[in-house]
Design a protein around this motif. Structure first.
Motif, PDB file in Angstrom:
ATOM      1  N   ASP A   1     -39.653  -2.316  22.730  1.00 54.80           N
ATOM      2  CA  ASP A   1     -39.585  -3.525  22.192  1.00 54.80           C
ATOM      3  C   ASP A   1     -41.090  -3.834  21.600  1.00 54.80           C
ATOM      4  O   ASP A   1     -41.206  -4.738  20.594  1.00 54.80           O
ATOM      5  N   ASN A   2     -42.047  -3.358  22.450  1.00 57.50           N
ATOM      6  CA  ASN A   2     -43.430  -4.028  21.929  1.00 57.50           C
ATOM      7  C   ASN A   2     -44.600  -2.829  22.273  1.00 57.50           C
ATOM      8  O   ASN A   2     -45.321  -2.752  23.083  1.00 57.50           O
ATOM      9  N   PRO A   3     -44.235  -1.793  21.205  1.00 54.84           N
ATOM     10  CA  PRO A   3     -45.046  -0.523  21.305  1.00 54.84           C
ATOM     11  C   PRO A   3     -46.686  -0.901  21.274  1.00 54.84           C
ATOM     12  O   PRO A   3     -47.386  -0.148  22.006  1.00 54.84           O
ATOM     13  N   ARG A   4     -47.125  -1.717  20.777  1.00 50.91           N
ATOM     14  CA  ARG A   4     -48.469  -2.106  20.649  1.00 50.91           C
ATOM     15  C   ARG A   4     -49.124  -2.470  21.840  1.00 50.91           C
ATOM     16  O   ARG A   4     -50.252  -2.324  22.324  1.00 50.91           O
ATOM     17  N   GLU A   5     -48.304  -3.191  22.682  1.00 49.45           N
ATOM     18  CA  GLU A   5     -48.580  -3.699  24.129  1.00 49.45           C
ATOM     19  C   GLU A   5     -48.987  -2.519  24.962  1.00 49.45           C
ATOM     20  O   GLU A   5     -49.625  -2.520  26.213  1.00 49.45           O
ATOM     21  N   CYS A   6     -48.160  -1.593  24.766  1.00 48.03           N
ATOM     22  CA  CYS A   6     -48.410  -0.190  25.662  1.00 48.03           C
ATOM     23  C   CYS A   6     -48.987   0.895  25.012  1.00 48.03           C
ATOM     24  O   CYS A   6     -48.904   1.999  25.728  1.00 48.03           O
ATOM     25  N   SER A   7     -49.717   0.746  23.891  1.00 43.26           N
ATOM     26  CA  SER A   7     -50.455   1.810  23.468  1.00 43.26           C
ATOM     27  C   SER A   7     -51.764   1.939  23.514  1.00 43.26           C
ATOM     28  O   SER A   7     -52.630   2.468  23.092  1.00 43.26           O
ATOM     29  N   ALA A   8     -52.127   1.006  24.579  1.00 43.91           N
ATOM     30  CA  ALA A   8     -53.698   1.141  24.947  1.00 43.91           C
ATOM     31  C   ALA A   8     -54.309   2.314  25.482  1.00 43.91           C
ATOM     32  O   ALA A   8     -53.546   3.143  26.109  1.00 43.91           O
ATOM     33  N   PRO A   9     -55.450   2.943  25.110  1.00 41.53           N
ATOM     34  CA  PRO A   9     -55.997   4.176  25.486  1.00 41.53           C
ATOM     35  C   PRO A   9     -56.058   4.252  26.865  1.00 41.53           C
ATOM     36  O   PRO A   9     -56.379   3.219  27.424  1.00 41.53           O
ATOM     37  N   ARG A  10     -56.226   5.287  27.369  1.00 40.54           N
ATOM     38  CA  ARG A  10     -56.488   5.691  28.774  1.00 40.54           C
ATOM     39  C   ARG A  10     -57.718   5.184  29.188  1.00 40.54           C
ATOM     40  O   ARG A  10     -58.778   5.279  28.354  1.00 40.54           O
ATOM     41  N   GLY A  11     -58.155   4.588  30.076  1.00 31.58           N
ATOM     42  CA  GLY A  11     -59.284   4.222  30.670  1.00 31.58           C
ATOM     43  C   GLY A  11     -59.721   4.673  31.939  1.00 31.58           C
ATOM     44  O   GLY A  11     -59.093   5.251  32.868  1.00 31.58           O
ATOM     45  N   GLU A  12     -61.125   4.257  32.383  1.00 35.45           N
ATOM     46  CA  GLU A  12     -61.500   4.680  33.649  1.00 35.45           C
ATOM     47  C   GLU A  12     -61.225   3.585  34.511  1.00 35.45           C
ATOM     48  O   GLU A  12     -61.283   2.233  34.320  1.00 35.45           O
ATOM     49  N   PRO A  13     -61.086   3.788  35.874  1.00 34.75           N
ATOM     50  CA  PRO A  13     -60.660   2.507  36.901  1.00 34.75           C
ATOM     51  C   PRO A  13     -62.044   1.864  36.763  1.00 34.75           C
ATOM     52  O   PRO A  13     -62.950   2.085  36.913  1.00 34.75           O
ATOM     53  N   ARG A  14     -61.395   0.419  36.838  1.00 33.54           N
ATOM     54  CA  ARG A  14     -62.583  -0.525  36.937  1.00 33.54           C
ATOM     55  C   ARG A  14     -62.019  -1.534  37.771  1.00 33.54           C
ATOM     56  O   ARG A  14     -61.005  -2.148  37.641  1.00 33.54           O
ATOM     57  N   ASP A  15     -63.021  -1.944  38.747  1.00 28.33           N
ATOM     58  CA  ASP A  15     -62.494  -3.104  39.756  1.00 28.33           C
ATOM     59  C   ASP A  15     -63.531  -4.345  39.250  1.00 28.33           C
ATOM     60  O   ASP A  15     -64.717  -4.291  38.812  1.00 28.33           O
ATOM     61  N   VAL A  16     -62.868  -5.386  39.221  1.00 26.89           N
ATOM     62  CA  VAL A  16     -63.699  -6.695  38.829  1.00 26.89           C
ATOM     63  C   VAL A  16     -64.391  -6.945  39.758  1.00 26.89           C
ATOM     64  O   VAL A  16     -64.209  -6.922  41.088  1.00 26.89           O
ATOM     65  N   VAL A  17     -65.917  -7.468  39.527  1.00 27.63           N
ATOM     66  CA  VAL A  17     -66.792  -8.007  40.480  1.00 27.63           C
ATOM     67  C   VAL A  17     -66.313  -9.349  40.763  1.00 27.63           C
ATOM     68  O   VAL A  17     -66.465 -10.279  39.691  1.00 27.63           O
ATOM     69  N   LEU A  18     -66.067  -9.730  42.000  1.00 23.87           N
ATOM     70  CA  LEU A  18     -65.495 -11.049  42.138  1.00 23.87           C
ATOM     71  C   LEU A  18     -66.429 -12.127  42.495  1.00 23.87           C
ATOM     72  O   LEU A  18     -66.580 -12.491  43.622  1.00 23.87           O
ATOM     73  N   THR A  19     -67.065 -12.836  41.273  1.00 21.44           N
ATOM     74  CA  THR A  19     -67.975 -13.898  41.531  1.00 21.44           C
ATOM     75  C   THR A  19     -67.254 -14.886  41.758  1.00 21.44           C
ATOM     76  O   THR A  19     -66.102 -14.923  41.602  1.00 21.44           O
ATOM     77  N   ASN A  20     -67.877 -16.115  42.008  1.00 23.53           N
ATOM     78  CA  ASN A  20     -67.257 -17.515  42.020  1.00 23.53           C
ATOM     79  C   ASN A  20     -66.654 -17.714  40.840  1.00 23.53           C
ATOM     80  O   ASN A  20     -65.532 -18.464  40.849  1.00 23.53           O
ATOM     81  N   LYS A  21     -67.373 -17.592  39.726  1.00 23.29           N
ATOM     82  CA  LYS A  21     -66.677 -17.770  38.355  1.00 23.29           C
ATOM     83  C   LYS A  21     -65.459 -17.098  37.989  1.00 23.29           C
ATOM     84  O   LYS A  21     -64.506 -17.667  37.575  1.00 23.29           O
ATOM     85  N   ALA A  22     -65.506 -15.880  38.464  1.00 23.55           N
ATOM     86  CA  ALA A  22     -64.322 -14.948  38.298  1.00 23.55           C
ATOM     87  C   ALA A  22     -63.164 -15.469  38.994  1.00 23.55           C
ATOM     88  O   ALA A  22     -61.982 -15.546  38.623  1.00 23.55           O
ATOM     89  N   TRP A  23     -63.365 -15.915  40.445  1.00 18.61           N
ATOM     90  CA  TRP A  23     -62.303 -16.487  40.915  1.00 18.61           C
ATOM     91  C   TRP A  23     -61.707 -17.822  40.501  1.00 18.61           C
ATOM     92  O   TRP A  23     -60.680 -17.972  40.540  1.00 18.61           O
TER      93      TRP A  23
END
Length: 204
Positions: A50-72
């Motif tokens: 129903d939402n093909p654009r939502e699922c068509s993102a290109p393959r990406g490299e694994p990325r973990d967020v740096v959990l800073t105080n602002k990010a939290w």
């Protein structure tokens, strides 16, 4: 009760970030174990149809967020807003079908809809999609449930419409079943849970 989210979040962040050594020696697993490839949930497959654009993102490299105080703080703000704003309703009551994943545009939805909205809002706020993984779990009574896993350098945290607090995955009482992979949101993987089985847990 939800007003305590900010205090609880700040406390959690302080405990996790007070020292790397403390986090490393914690008896709680910070990261869930990945297993074999698994079939995506039918709800996700139909959502993508129903939402093909939502699922068509290109393959990406694994990325973990740096959990800073602002990010939290940003994570806690978005999680609280969605939990407070969206009214919980089953798909059967909402759409007349057993399962339907969709954005809660009318202010109502079930667990998957909460997850989709949180994920979209975080991506719009600049968070990498590769760190925001839709995850299927089992509750203590065996019922299926969906949560959002946020992968960070401090561990994997769970955003859950049934809980006001953001918790480390191993602090929940769910059994983790499967989730999206970081490199491709349309590829799902089974999850291994190193925690001992809970006496009250059931499976089906």
């Amino acid at each position: 009760m939800r007003d305590s989210l900010k205090i609880a979040a700040a406390g959690c962040f302080i405990v996790l970030c007070a020292g790397g050594a403390q986090a490393q020696t914690s008896p709680r697993p910070l990261f869930v174990s990945l297993g074999d490839a698994s079939r995506p949930p039918i709800g996700w497959i139909e959502f993508c149809a129903d939402n093909p654009r939502e699922c068509s993102a290109p393959r990406g490299e694994p990325r973990d967020v740096v959990l800073t105080n602002k990010a939290w703080k940003d994570l806690a703000r978005i999680n609280k807003w969605v939990n407070d704003t969206i009214k919980p309703v089953t798909d059967m009551d909402h759409w007349g079908v057993v399962e339907k994943w969709s954005y809660p545009e009318d202010g109502k939805g079930d667990c998957e809809d909460y997850v989709l909205l949180k994920r979209r809002m975080l991506i719009q706020a600049g968070w990498p999609r590769e760190a925001l993984l839709i995850t299927v779990v089992r509750e203590r009574n065996g019922d299926g449930h969906a949560v959002l896993t946020v992968k960070t350098d401090k561990g994997e945290f769970i955003l859950d419409n049934q809980h006001p607090d953001i918790r480390l995955w191993s602090d929940t009482d769910y059994r983790f079943v499967k989730r999206q992979t970081q490199f491709d949101q349309n590829v799902w993987v089974s999850l291994g849970d190193p925690r001992p089985l809970m006496a009250t847990a059931t499976s089906r």
